[in-house]
Motif scaffolding. Structure first.
Motif, PDB file in Angstrom:
ATOM      1  N   SER A  39      -5.802   1.531  19.272  1.00 60.66           N
ATOM      2  CA  SER A  39      -7.025   2.308  19.121  1.00 60.66           C
ATOM      3  C   SER A  39      -7.874   1.766  17.980  1.00 60.66           C
ATOM      4  N   ASP A  40      -9.170   2.075  18.032  1.00 59.97           N
ATOM      5  CA  ASP A  40     -10.053   1.684  16.934  1.00 59.97           C
ATOM      6  C   ASP A  40      -9.593   2.328  15.627  1.00 59.97           C
ATOM      7  N   GLU A  41      -9.084   3.557  15.719  1.00 63.21           N
ATOM      8  CA  GLU A  41      -8.612   4.258  14.517  1.00 63.21           C
ATOM      9  C   GLU A  41      -7.416   3.533  13.901  1.00 63.21           C
ATOM     10  N   GLU A  42      -6.488   3.090  14.735  1.00 68.93           N
ATOM     11  CA  GLU A  42      -5.329   2.366  14.217  1.00 68.93           C
ATOM     12  C   GLU A  42      -5.760   1.045  13.576  1.00 68.93           C
ATOM     13  N   ALA A  43      -6.667   0.342  14.237  1.00 73.64           N
ATOM     14  CA  ALA A  43      -7.144  -0.927  13.684  1.00 73.64           C
ATOM     15  C   ALA A  43      -7.831  -0.717  12.341  1.00 73.64           C
ATOM     16  N   ARG A  44      -8.650   0.327  12.235  1.00 74.44           N
ATOM     17  CA  ARG A  44      -9.322   0.611  10.961  1.00 74.44           C
ATOM     18  C   ARG A  44      -8.322   0.979   9.880  1.00 74.44           C
ATOM     19  N   SER A  45      -7.252   1.690  10.264  1.00 73.41           N
ATOM     20  CA  SER A  45      -6.251   2.122   9.291  1.00 73.41           C
ATOM     21  C   SER A  45      -5.418   0.957   8.775  1.00 73.41           C
ATOM     22  N   ARG A  46      -5.060   0.041   9.654  1.00 72.17           N
ATOM     23  CA  ARG A  46      -4.145  -1.029   9.279  1.00 72.17           C
ATOM     24  C   ARG A  46      -4.848  -2.267   8.709  1.00 72.17           C
ATOM     25  N   GLN A  84      -2.023   9.124   6.282  1.00 71.17           N
ATOM     26  CA  GLN A  84      -1.318   9.314   7.542  1.00 71.17           C
ATOM     27  C   GLN A  84      -1.756   8.258   8.541  1.00 71.17           C
ATOM     28  N   LEU A  85      -0.773   7.621   9.168  1.00 72.83           N
ATOM     29  CA  LEU A  85      -1.041   6.551  10.110  1.00 72.83           C
ATOM     30  C   LEU A  85      -1.233   7.132  11.510  1.00 72.83           C
ATOM     31  N   PRO A  86      -2.265   6.722  12.226  1.00 69.38           N
ATOM     32  CA  PRO A  86      -2.553   7.315  13.531  1.00 69.38           C
ATOM     33  C   PRO A  86      -1.452   7.102  14.561  1.00 69.38           C
ATOM     34  N   ASP A  87      -0.681   6.021  14.422  1.00 63.94           N
ATOM     35  CA  ASP A  87       0.386   5.751  15.385  1.00 63.94           C
ATOM     36  C   ASP A  87       1.728   6.325  14.948  1.00 63.94           C
ATOM     37  N   HIS A  88       1.764   7.074  13.816  1.00 65.62           N
ATOM     38  CA  HIS A  88       2.992   7.700  13.337  1.00 65.62           C
ATOM     39  C   HIS A  88       2.696   9.160  12.969  1.00 65.62           C
ATOM     40  N   PRO A  89       2.855  10.090  13.902  1.00 59.24           N
ATOM     41  CA  PRO A  89       2.575  11.502  13.600  1.00 59.24           C
ATOM     42  C   PRO A  89       3.365  11.960  12.378  1.00 59.24           C
ATOM     43  N   TRP A  90       2.701  12.705  11.492  1.00 62.23           N
ATOM     44  CA  TRP A  90       3.304  13.083  10.217  1.00 62.23           C
ATOM     45  C   TRP A  90       4.022  14.430  10.305  1.00 62.23           C
ATOM     46  N   GLY A 136       9.982  -4.509  -3.677  1.00 61.98           N
ATOM     47  CA  GLY A 136       8.972  -3.676  -4.304  1.00 61.98           C
ATOM     48  C   GLY A 136       8.314  -2.708  -3.328  1.00 61.98           C
ATOM     49  N   ARG A 137       7.831  -1.600  -3.866  1.00 61.99           N
ATOM     50  CA  ARG A 137       7.077  -0.621  -3.090  1.00 61.99           C
ATOM     51  C   ARG A 137       5.712  -0.439  -3.752  1.00 61.99           C
ATOM     52  N   ASP A 138       4.644  -0.712  -3.004  1.00 59.50           N
ATOM     53  CA  ASP A 138       3.318  -0.595  -3.590  1.00 59.50           C
ATOM     54  C   ASP A 138       2.783   0.827  -3.439  1.00 59.50           C
ATOM     55  N   GLU A 139       1.561   1.033  -3.927  1.00 63.96           N
ATOM     56  CA  GLU A 139       0.966   2.375  -3.914  1.00 63.96           C
ATOM     57  C   GLU A 139       0.840   2.911  -2.491  1.00 63.96           C
ATOM     58  N   ARG A 140       0.503   2.037  -1.549  1.00 61.59           N
ATOM     59  CA  ARG A 140       0.363   2.499  -0.164  1.00 61.59           C
ATOM     60  C   ARG A 140       1.698   2.960   0.399  1.00 61.59           C
ATOM     61  N   TRP A 141       2.796   2.302   0.022  1.00 64.05           N
ATOM     62  CA  TRP A 141       4.119   2.731   0.493  1.00 64.05           C
ATOM     63  C   TRP A 141       4.342   4.204   0.140  1.00 64.05           C
ATOM     64  N   TRP A 142       4.057   4.553  -1.109  1.00 61.49           N
ATOM     65  CA  TRP A 142       4.275   5.930  -1.531  1.00 61.49           C
ATOM     66  C   TRP A 142       3.296   6.876  -0.849  1.00 61.49           C
ATOM     67  N   ALA A 143       2.076   6.417  -0.602  1.00 59.37           N
ATOM     68  CA  ALA A 143       1.081   7.270   0.045  1.00 59.37           C
ATOM     69  C   ALA A 143       1.475   7.588   1.481  1.00 59.37           C
ATOM     70  N   THR A 144       1.934   6.581   2.230  1.00 60.80           N
ATOM     71  CA  THR A 144       2.273   6.815   3.633  1.00 60.80           C
ATOM     72  C   THR A 144       3.586   7.573   3.784  1.00 60.80           C
ATOM     73  N   ARG A 145       4.471   7.490   2.789  1.00 64.34           N
ATOM     74  CA  ARG A 145       5.765   8.198   2.880  1.00 64.34           C
ATOM     75  C   ARG A 145       5.686   9.618   2.340  1.00 64.34           C
ATOM     76  N   THR A 146       4.537  10.017   1.824  1.00 64.44           N
ATOM     77  CA  THR A 146       4.396  11.383   1.300  1.00 64.44           C
ATOM     78  C   THR A 146       3.221  12.124   1.920  1.00 64.44           C
ATOM     79  N   GLY A 147       2.605  11.539   2.938  1.00 62.00           N
ATOM     80  CA  GLY A 147       1.549  12.232   3.659  1.00 62.00           C
ATOM     81  C   GLY A 147       0.164  12.099   3.084  1.00 62.00           C
ATOM     82  N   ALA A 148       0.016  11.418   1.947  1.00 66.86           N
ATOM     83  CA  ALA A 148      -1.322  11.245   1.374  1.00 66.86           C
ATOM     84  C   ALA A 148      -2.179  10.354   2.259  1.00 66.86           C
TER      85      ALA A 148
END
Length: 413
Positions: A31-38, A201-207, A187-199
């Motif tokens: 989806s366009d949303e997934e492409a924009r997110s990734r 949310q990835l369109p292809d991975h329902p939270w 290592g875990r970057d800032e995005r790792w923590w954001a996606t694993r705590t709901g800050a």
């Protein structure tokens, strides 16, 4: 028709993402949303594709990574992911072409090694990768553990439930302390923590919001973090049969690890615990009064390593014993081939090219398997994957490289 293998362009990213879906047997549409997110987290300078008649038929991506080696040093690595070849274009050498270009660029860039998590075992050995760290999962029958279910707090320290915002504040520092003592951790970057705590949310991975529990030491330090979910299942006699599934558990002390497992096994209604991916020598089974209550449900290879700079890699880690070893390293791709003298001690090592006669001869993939301390040189020699050139050299290799604590990479990438 000729297949063009190269770095992708901005306009080709959506089609490249569609090919990633196809290769991993996901619905072949992005989806366009997934492409924009990734897209913001995809470095096009390290993203390759194979194109035939304008359509992407193979994918490959790498990114910068820091990996902890034996002794606690962190080395720059070329982390490889999103590797696919569309079923209609297999056996045409497309992966070989993409891999060769990426590894050459990584060596030129100064990465000491390359890493990946192999979806299939037979593929990556031919590119010089060796299985360097394993993984295991357990399913725990909680009533059989022998633990006191009335337990409410650890003997020392305390456990608190927190939310995702707290984890984003507390987690990075804890993880830095954890990976400083865990070979194989990355290592875990800032995005790792954001996606694993709901800050984020990835369109292809329902939270679904998980539970977060932290262990505080008697001094008030955050020494452990547990992330888990729970289902809602009841038996015919109105008895709870709920399962807790661990998404992550990291700890910097045995006390923290013990307390978090005991906490989870004492939560009301939980009768089964699925541990998620753990190190192959995890303490969990032996933390239980009855270790047989923890049944292994997965045991396999996980993190694969390929050395690109032998001297730098061997000097970066420490060794279990002191000794000298001359290694004749074979590398079909020519990236790491050579003869190297290693002078090792538990405090560190020196390594340099040499013309001395070798003690052992081995392929770079076997050196990758040995590198983090998990593989056995004795077993590899028995399998004819290491050749002993001087008497006792295989045993000396075992004594130098093998570690008491096995490497573990908690993260998928």
């Amino acid at each position: 028709m000729t297949v063009d293998v190269r770095l992708i362009t901005e306009s080709e990213y959506p089609d490249w993402l569609r090919a990633v879906h196809t290769g991993f047997l996901q619905p072949p549409v992005a989806s366009d949303e997934e492409a924009r997110s990734r897209r913001p987290y995809t470095d096009l300078a390290r993203t390759r594709g194979a194109f035939e008649d304008g359509r992407c038929v193979a994918t490959f991506r790498s990114f910068a990574q820091q990996i902890t080696v034996v002794g606690g040093a962190a080395l720059p690595a070329d982390a490889i992911t999103n590797v696919t070849v569309t079923p209609t274009h297999r056996r045409r050498g497309l992966l070989s072409r993409m891999m060769a270009a990426d590894l050459a660029a990584a060596k030129e860039r100064g990465d000491a090694l390359a890493t990946l998590i192999a979806a299939e075992y037979p593929i990556y050995g031919r590119y010089g990768f060796g299985p360097a760290a394993g993984v295991a999962e357990w399913t725990v029958d909680v009533p059989r553990t022998g633990l006191d279910r009335r337990w409410s707090r650890p003997e020392s320290g305390r456990i608190d439930l927190v939310d995702g915002a707290n984890v984003r504040k507390l987690g990075p520092d804890l993880h830095d302390r954890f990976r400083a003592v865990q070979p194989g951790a990355v290592g875990r970057d800032e995005r790792w923590w954001a996606t694993r705590t709901g800050a984020e949310q990835l369109p292809d991975h329902p939270w679904t919001e998980p539970f977060y529990a932290v262990y505080r030491s008697p001094a008030g330090e955050i020494d452990g973090l547990l992330v888990y979910t729970a289902d809602d299942k009841w038996g015919d006699a109105k008895q709870p049969l709920n399962t807790a599934t661990v998404l992550s558990l990291i700890a910097v002390s045995p006390a923290a690890e013990r307390a978090l497992w005991h906490y989870l096994c004492s939560v009301d209604w939980i009768t089964t615990v699925k541990t998620g991916r753990r190190g192959p020598d995890d303490l969990l089974p032996l933390l239980l009064p009855d270790p047989r209550a923890a049944r292994i449900t997965l045991q396999a290879d996980f993190l694969w390593v390929r050395l690109l700079d032998v001297v730098r890699a061997l000097e970066a880690r420490t060794y279990e014993a002191a000794g000298t070893l001359v290694l004749d390293v074979r590398d079909a791709d020519g990236l790491s081939a050579g003869r190297y003298r290693l002078d090792a001690t538990p405090a560190g090592a020196t390594c340099a090219p040499t013309t001395e006669s070798p003690d052992v001869t081995l392929d770079v993939r076997e050196l990758g398997a040995l590198y983090l301390g998990d593989a056995s040189a004795v077993r590899l020699a028995a399998l004819d994957r290491i050749t002993e050139e001087t008497t006792g050299a295989v045993a000396r290799t075992e004594a130098l490289f093998r570690t008491a604590v096995r490497p573990w990479c908690p993260d998928v990438f």
